[in-house]
Design an enzyme around this catalytic site. Structure first.
Site, PDB file in Angstrom:
ATOM      1  N   GLU A 125       0.859  -1.196   0.000  1.00 24.52           N
ATOM      2  CA  GLU A 125       0.000   0.000   0.000  1.00 24.52           C
ATOM      3  C   GLU A 125       0.891   1.240   0.000  1.00 24.52           C
ATOM      4  O   GLU A 125       1.788   1.338   0.842  1.00 24.52           O
ATOM      5  CB  GLU A 125      -0.853   0.040   1.286  1.00 24.52           C
ATOM      6  N   LYS A 127       2.479   4.502   1.023  1.00 25.38           N
ATOM      7  CA  LYS A 127       2.482   5.082   2.365  1.00 25.38           C
ATOM      8  C   LYS A 127       2.299   6.588   2.229  1.00 25.38           C
ATOM      9  O   LYS A 127       3.237   7.328   1.918  1.00 25.38           O
ATOM     10  CB  LYS A 127       3.794   4.762   3.077  1.00 25.38           C
ATOM     11  N   ASP A 129       1.769  10.385   3.174  1.00 28.29           N
ATOM     12  CA  ASP A 129       2.308  11.223   4.226  1.00 28.29           C
ATOM     13  C   ASP A 129       1.212  12.169   4.717  1.00 28.29           C
ATOM     14  O   ASP A 129       1.061  13.275   4.223  1.00 28.29           O
ATOM     15  CB  ASP A 129       3.470  12.022   3.632  1.00 28.29           C
ATOM     16  N   TYR A 252      -6.981   1.855   5.962  1.00 20.79           N
ATOM     17  CA  TYR A 252      -6.037   0.778   5.650  1.00 20.79           C
ATOM     18  C   TYR A 252      -5.813  -0.251   6.761  1.00 20.79           C
ATOM     19  O   TYR A 252      -5.020  -1.170   6.600  1.00 20.79           O
ATOM     20  CB  TYR A 252      -4.693   1.339   5.217  1.00 20.79           C
ATOM     21  N   LYS A 340      10.888   2.598   2.612  1.00 20.27           N
ATOM     22  CA  LYS A 340      10.912   4.024   2.280  1.00 20.27           C
ATOM     23  C   LYS A 340      11.681   4.281   0.982  1.00 20.27           C
ATOM     24  O   LYS A 340      12.641   3.580   0.681  1.00 20.27           O
ATOM     25  CB  LYS A 340      11.611   4.804   3.413  1.00 20.27           C
ATOM     26  N   CYS A 434      16.243  48.481   1.180  1.00 16.22           N
ATOM     27  CA  CYS A 434      15.424  47.798   0.172  1.00 16.22           C
ATOM     28  C   CYS A 434      16.168  47.780  -1.162  1.00 16.22           C
ATOM     29  O   CYS A 434      16.607  48.832  -1.638  1.00 16.22           O
ATOM     30  CB  CYS A 434      14.084  48.530   0.038  1.00 16.22           C
ATOM     31  N   CYS A 437      14.194  50.248  -3.725  1.00 14.98           N
ATOM     32  CA  CYS A 437      14.087  51.704  -3.609  1.00 14.98           C
ATOM     33  C   CYS A 437      15.141  52.315  -2.698  1.00 14.98           C
ATOM     34  O   CYS A 437      15.237  53.536  -2.604  1.00 14.98           O
ATOM     35  CB  CYS A 437      12.692  52.100  -3.126  1.00 14.98           C
ATOM     36  N   CYS A 452      10.808  46.774   3.952  1.00  5.30           N
ATOM     37  CA  CYS A 452      11.130  48.063   3.356  1.00  5.30           C
ATOM     38  C   CYS A 452      10.204  49.118   3.957  1.00  5.30           C
ATOM     39  O   CYS A 452       9.006  48.905   4.087  1.00  5.30           O
ATOM     40  CB  CYS A 452      10.908  47.956   1.851  1.00  5.30           C
ATOM     41  N   CYS A 458       8.086  52.988  -2.891  1.00  2.00           N
ATOM     42  CA  CYS A 458       8.910  51.864  -3.344  1.00  2.00           C
ATOM     43  C   CYS A 458       8.277  51.239  -4.587  1.00  2.00           C
ATOM     44  O   CYS A 458       7.137  50.783  -4.545  1.00  2.00           O
ATOM     45  CB  CYS A 458       9.026  50.810  -2.237  1.00  2.00           C
TER      46      CYS A 458
HETATM   47  S1  IVH Z   1      -0.414   0.523   8.930  1.00  2.00           S
HETATM   48  C1  IVH Z   1       0.554  -1.575  12.746  1.00  2.00           C
HETATM   49  N1  IVH Z   1      -0.753   1.382   6.499  1.00  2.00           N
HETATM   50  O1  IVH Z   1       2.591   5.170   8.657  1.00  2.00           O
HETATM   51  C2  IVH Z   1       0.281  -0.924  11.445  1.00  2.00           C
HETATM   52  N2  IVH Z   1       0.269   2.859   8.055  1.00  2.00           N
HETATM   53  O2  IVH Z   1       4.872   4.550  10.536  1.00  2.00           O
HETATM   54  C3  IVH Z   1       0.471   0.540  11.499  1.00  2.00           C
HETATM   55  N3  IVH Z   1       0.786   5.058   7.111  1.00  2.00           N
HETATM   56  O3  IVH Z   1       1.193   5.995  11.733  1.00  2.00           O
HETATM   57  C4  IVH Z   1       0.023   1.362  10.395  1.00  2.00           C
HETATM   58  N4  IVH Z   1       0.039   4.672   5.091  1.00  2.00           N
HETATM   59  O4  IVH Z   1       0.384   7.256   9.690  1.00  2.00           O
HETATM   60  C5  IVH Z   1      -0.283   1.680   7.715  1.00  2.00           C
HETATM   61  N5  IVH Z   1      -1.144   1.990   4.292  1.00  2.00           N
HETATM   62  C6  IVH Z   1      -0.690   2.286   5.510  1.00  2.00           C
HETATM   63  C7  IVH Z   1      -0.140   3.554   5.813  1.00  2.00           C
HETATM   64  C8  IVH Z   1       0.335   3.793   7.105  1.00  2.00           C
HETATM   65  C9  IVH Z   1       0.593   5.574   5.884  1.00  2.00           C
HETATM   66  C10 IVH Z   1       1.416   5.786   8.232  1.00  2.00           C
HETATM   67  C11 IVH Z   1       0.547   5.882   9.439  1.00  2.00           C
HETATM   68  C12 IVH Z   1       1.333   5.277  10.568  1.00  2.00           C
HETATM   69  C13 IVH Z   1       2.718   5.321  10.037  1.00  2.00           C
HETATM   70  C14 IVH Z   1       3.549   4.214  10.599  1.00  2.00           C
END
Ligand code: IVH
Length: 539
Positions: A125, A127, A129, A252, A340, A434, A437, A452, A458
């Site tokens: 999945e 991830k 942010d 998720y 990551k 500035c 001017c 300024c 200006c």
């Molecule tokens: S599962 C025990 N699934 O990642 C399972 N987390 O570092 C814990 N996050 O706090 C989370 N996408 O904010 C899971 N598809 C995903 C995710 C996800 C983003 C974030 C989430 C969590 C952090 C864990």
């Protein structure tokens, strides 16, 4: 300075470093989770956590009671009621390479006593942010929702969550009598850019009011990236503000539940969809580690084109019975991992620091650099925020600098590669006048911004105000583009907004400009159309 190798450390060194890491990581946790204003990048944070973990592995008897590896996130902020999670909300361990991912799979096999040849199926999945939230449903009805907080209890943000259109308030039948659903609240990149522009406008307008001597309320927060924007939006004390923010939710995972809804994670995601949740359509069942590796490459290649920021892919073991047997270690599950992506960073040379003068006279420094490719985008400019930021990072013209596209959007200078600094590089002297001017530029009280004092004498302030006046956000004068303002100003035809409405008196002069001529539609005096009037948006 590079940290000394772990094997070279004495016990005393380790005690000192563990104490300082505990303090620093706690501080960065607070900045990130409670204030939504991180000072370091995720990669830098991950490096601190990794260093702490390596030290603890070498000196297990020195693990502190307040060790960062025993904590998740930050305690509940003031202003929200606390909400205890039915099951703790934990974190994920990170891996950064195929080797580390294979090690993760080996640990799973070893723990479950599986043969090397036994394939492991995962669900991958993206991830996202954003910030994670926990939603409690009883008899199918949404009861309450909370942020992660310290992992055991978070902030009750139910009222704010109710403003998010994609949050189901009732689950479709059949559903467990009680279930906690977990997911991510986030802001898409395009929405973030618009929202940030709105906040910048609001900050400028507030500054104009301050300059006029008005008493002001809270400062306007300009979020650095979509994650901060989402977190700041969800953690508003007034849900009416949250309601105006473009937040989305993807589900998720689950927490406490009265009954198990599925035997595999993949089937659980299908249940989530059936109950009415949005689930990331890119999530995919992967039948082997090799398939996971290809998925990682595929998502990485498509990353820049996604509508939202991701910093990796989460891999979850598909079989839920195996997940249960594996359980947790420290603050992370043994059955899932976040793989990551490398940070989108690059090194280049700082050629110059330009100072831009805004509508209210704010002097904003901008780095001009040798063009460099950062994660597929050519970057030439980066923000340096303000004078203090330049001093703090001691950025000097001619320096080699490390760049990052924060949240894939706005390039930032992370710091200077000191080994490459030339001996004659001089600290940057922020201008006290500035550049447009020559008027004094001063800092008022605690203001981090130098401004300024030239006011309407200006030319930069004047043209910025005129530009704002005709812009889409203010009078929205169609046809008189912001770029034309400079031409008209340079020709001495407009100095104030009122002059725009007298332009018809200057028809002959305008007709002589290259590419300018009489227009057919002349609904207002100058020849353009005012399409919208936004109250309060005037200079
Ligand atoms: S599962 C025990 N699934 O990642 C399972 N987390 O570092 C814990 N996050 O706090 C989370 N996408 O904010 C899971 N598809 C995903 C995710 C996800 C983003 C974030 C989430 C969590 C952090 C864990």
């Amino acid at each position: 300075m590079k940290a000394p190798a772990i094997q070279d450390l004495t016990e005393l060194d380790a005690v000192i470093e563990l104490a300082s890491l505990a303090r620093d990581i706690a501080r960065h946790d607070r900045l990130y989770h409670a204030k939504d204003q991180p000072e370091i990048t995720d990669a830098e944070y991950d490096a601190l956590v990794a260093r702490n973990r390596a030290l603890e592995a070498r000196f297990p008897h020195l693990i502190r009671s307040d060790s960062p590896s025993r904590r998740v996130g930050a305690p509940v902020a003031e202003g929200f009621a606390k909400s205890r999670h039915g099951e703790p909300m934990l974190s994920l361990d990170n891996v950064f390479s195929p080797e580390e991912f294979i090690d993760f799979c080996k640990r799973i096999r070893r723990f479950l006593g599986l043969a090397e040849t036994e394939a492991l199926a995962f669900v991958g999945e993206p991830k996202i942010d954003g910030l994670s939230i926990n939603l409690l449903y009883e008899n199918g009805a949404f009861i309450k929702g909370a942020t992660r907080g310290d992992g055991a209890e978070g902030e009750d943000v139910t009222a704010n969550l109710l403003t998010i259109p994609s949050l189901p308030q009732h689950l479709k039948q059949p559903f467990p009598a009680s279930i906690e659903i977990r997911g991510e609240v986030f802001m898409e990149k395009a929405d973030f850019i618009n929202f940030r522009a709105t906040q910048e406008e609001a900050a400028e307008a507030r500054e104009a009011r301050r300059a006029a001597g008005e008493k002001l309320g809270d400062a306007v927060v300009i979020p650095a990236n979509p994650r901060n924007a989402a977190a700041g939006s969800l953690r508003q004390l007034d849900p009416r503000i949250t309601a105006t923010r473009p937040l989305k939710l993807l589900a998720y995972a689950m927490g406490a539940a009265s009954e198990a809804p599925a035997e595999t994670h993949h089937d659980f995601l299908d249940e989530l969809r059936r109950w009415g949740f949005a689930v990331n359509p890119l999530s995919r069942r992967l039948q082997s580690e090799d398939a996971a590796e290809s998925f990682q490459a595929e998502i990485g290649a498509g990353r820049a084109a996604l509508a939202y920021d991701i910093d990796g892919v989460v891999y979850k073991l598909d079989r839920i019975d195996w997940q249960r047997r594996l359980g947790f270690v420290g603050r992370a599950p043994r059955w899932a991992v976040a793989w990551k992506f490398p940070a989108e960073q690059a090194v280049t040379k700082l050629l110059d620091i330009e100072i831009q003068v805004g509508r209210t006279g704010a002097l904003t420094p901008r780095a001009v650099m040798e063009p460099v490719n950062v994660g597929g985008v050519v970057v030439r400019h980066a923000t340096l925020h303000n004078e203090d930021e330049i001093a703090r990072k001691d950025v000097r013209i001619g320096d080699t600098v490390m760049l990052q596209r924060a949240g894939d959007v706005i390039p930032q200078i992370l710091g200077v590669v000191l080994e490459k600094r030339s001996t004659d590089a001089q600290p940057y002297a922020f201008p006290l006048n500035c550049p447009a001017c020559g008027s004094h530029a001063i800092r008022d009280g605690e203001d981090v911004v130098r401004r300024c004092t030239g006011g309407l004498t200006c030319p930069a302030q004047t043209t910025e105000r005129l530009r704002h006046f005709v812009s889409r956000r203010a009078m929205d004068i169609e046809g008189l583009g912001e770029e034309n303002i400079q031409t008209l100003f340079d020709a001495g035809l407009i100095k104030s907004p009122a002059d725009i409405f007298r332009l018809h008196q200057k028809r002959e002069i305008l007709a002589g400009f290259e590419g300018w001529g009489e227009r057919n539609r002349t609904p207002n005096s100058w020849g353009g159309i005012i399409t919208a009037w936004k109250p309060g948006a005037l200079p």
